[in-house]
Design an enzyme around this catalytic site. Structure first.
Site: not given
Ligand code: PBG
Length: 332
Positions: A202, A256
């Site tokens: 992330k 992400k």
């Protein structure tokens, strides 16, 4: 490995593009309703649906309306929904205790959905930001994001969600050691089948802006998340994070944001061959919707094309705010 073509005109690659039937027959990648996880925002109250201004078409729903939306998603064939609470500012504290309250918004929504549509998989987000007075995913002590204290809190939060009936736990906090701690707590409490889909890679991204509006964290956030989320320049590090989370007991992994990180998705799938997901985040959604609303792009076409790109890069599925819209299109 790569096939070679006969010289022209023996080979005319356009032959395979010459009709819809042949294009359909030779397409390498398909997008299906089975590939979708739908993120939804939950708010307090009853009978309420309120638009999120920076995410046209996205609503914050009260629990009863989330249950209704989940029922519709299940009917469309969407396999999973992911819950994000818009927590009342009065419940945000420094100790984030609301995060593991068995009756918090998220846990009430889990119970409501499980009662109505038990076969829909429910994913949760594990991080302290919706409950933290300063908007961070971890405890802030003396101006520092504290790792180990946060992990203890995330474990309590995980168990409360599993207790409520969550199927998939999604740690999005980027603290070190959290997946292992969650896994052993889940095993210890008999939750052998609760899955962990770790937000392993992330990045500290500008693409999360509209989401922070949606969960009411924009105003609250002091500083940035760069001491825990990853630097956008790194890809070897992403592979290390994926390997680490798998070793600690993650069942599935996530990259992400999505579209700007397709190279990471591709490498992860190629390297580890595990269920790999991407999150088409709020900023990606907002950009497509904004351009479409201005008539600058064909929104439907770009939506489908962007989701196909995740599949082509190697993702098994995508978290996308477009899920119901895509499902309706794909179902005809
Ligand atoms: C918070 C969290 C974020 C998103 C999912 N979980 C935001 C952040 O890290 O600041 C972003 C999702 C999106 O932008 O759609 N732990």
């Amino acid at each position: 490995m790569t096939s070679t073509l006969a010289p022209f005109p023996a080979a005319r690659p356009r032959r395979l593009r010459s009709s819809a039937a042949i294009r359909n027959l030779t397409r390498e990648t398909e997008l299906s309703v089975n590939d979708l996880i739908w993120p939804v925002f939950v708010r307090d109250g009853e009978g309420l649906e309120e638009p999120v201004p920076s995410m046209p078409g996205v609503l914050r729903r009260s629990v009863d309306r989330v249950v209704q939306a989940a029922t519709e998603a299940y009917a469309l064939g969407i396999p999973a929904i992911c819950l994000f609470p818009y927590t009342d500012p009065s419940l945000k504290t420094e100790d984030c205790a609301e995060a593991w309250n068995p009756d918090n918004l998220c846990n009430r929504a889990i119970r409501g959905i499980k009662a109505a549509v038990p076969d829909l998989a429910i994913m949760t987000d594990v991080a302290l930001d919706p409950y933290n007075i300063n908007g961070h995913d971890g405890f802030v002590i003396d101006g520092e994001i504290r790792n180990d204290e946060t992990v203890d809190a995330l474990v309590k939060m995980t168990l409360a969600q599993a207790e409520a009936g969550a199927d998939i736990i999604g740690p999005s906090d980027m603290m070190d050691g959290r997946v292992g701690a969650m896994r052993s707590a889940l095993e210890g409490r008999g939750f052998h089948n609760v899955k962990i889909l770790s937000y392993s890679a992330k990045y500290a991204s500008g693409f999360y802006g509209p989401f922070r509006d949606a969960v009411g964290a924009s105003g609250a956030l002091k500083g940035d998340k760069k001491t825990y989320q990853m630097d956008p320049g790194n890809s070897d590090e992403a592979l290390r994070m994926i390997a680490r989370d798998l070793r600690e007991g993650a069942d599935m992994v996530m990259v992400k944001p999505g579209l700007a990180y397709l190279d990471i998705c591709h490498q992860v799938k190629r390297e580890y061959r595990v269920p790999t997901f991407a999150y088409q985040v709020s900023g990606e959604y907002a950009m497509i919707q904004a351009a479409a609303q201005n008539g600058w792009i064909n929104g439907e076409q770009v939506m489908l094309e962007s989701l196909m790109a995740f599949r082509r890069a190697g993702c098994d599925g995508v978290l996308t705010y477009f899920a119901p819209q895509v499902a309706r299109l794909l179902n005809g």
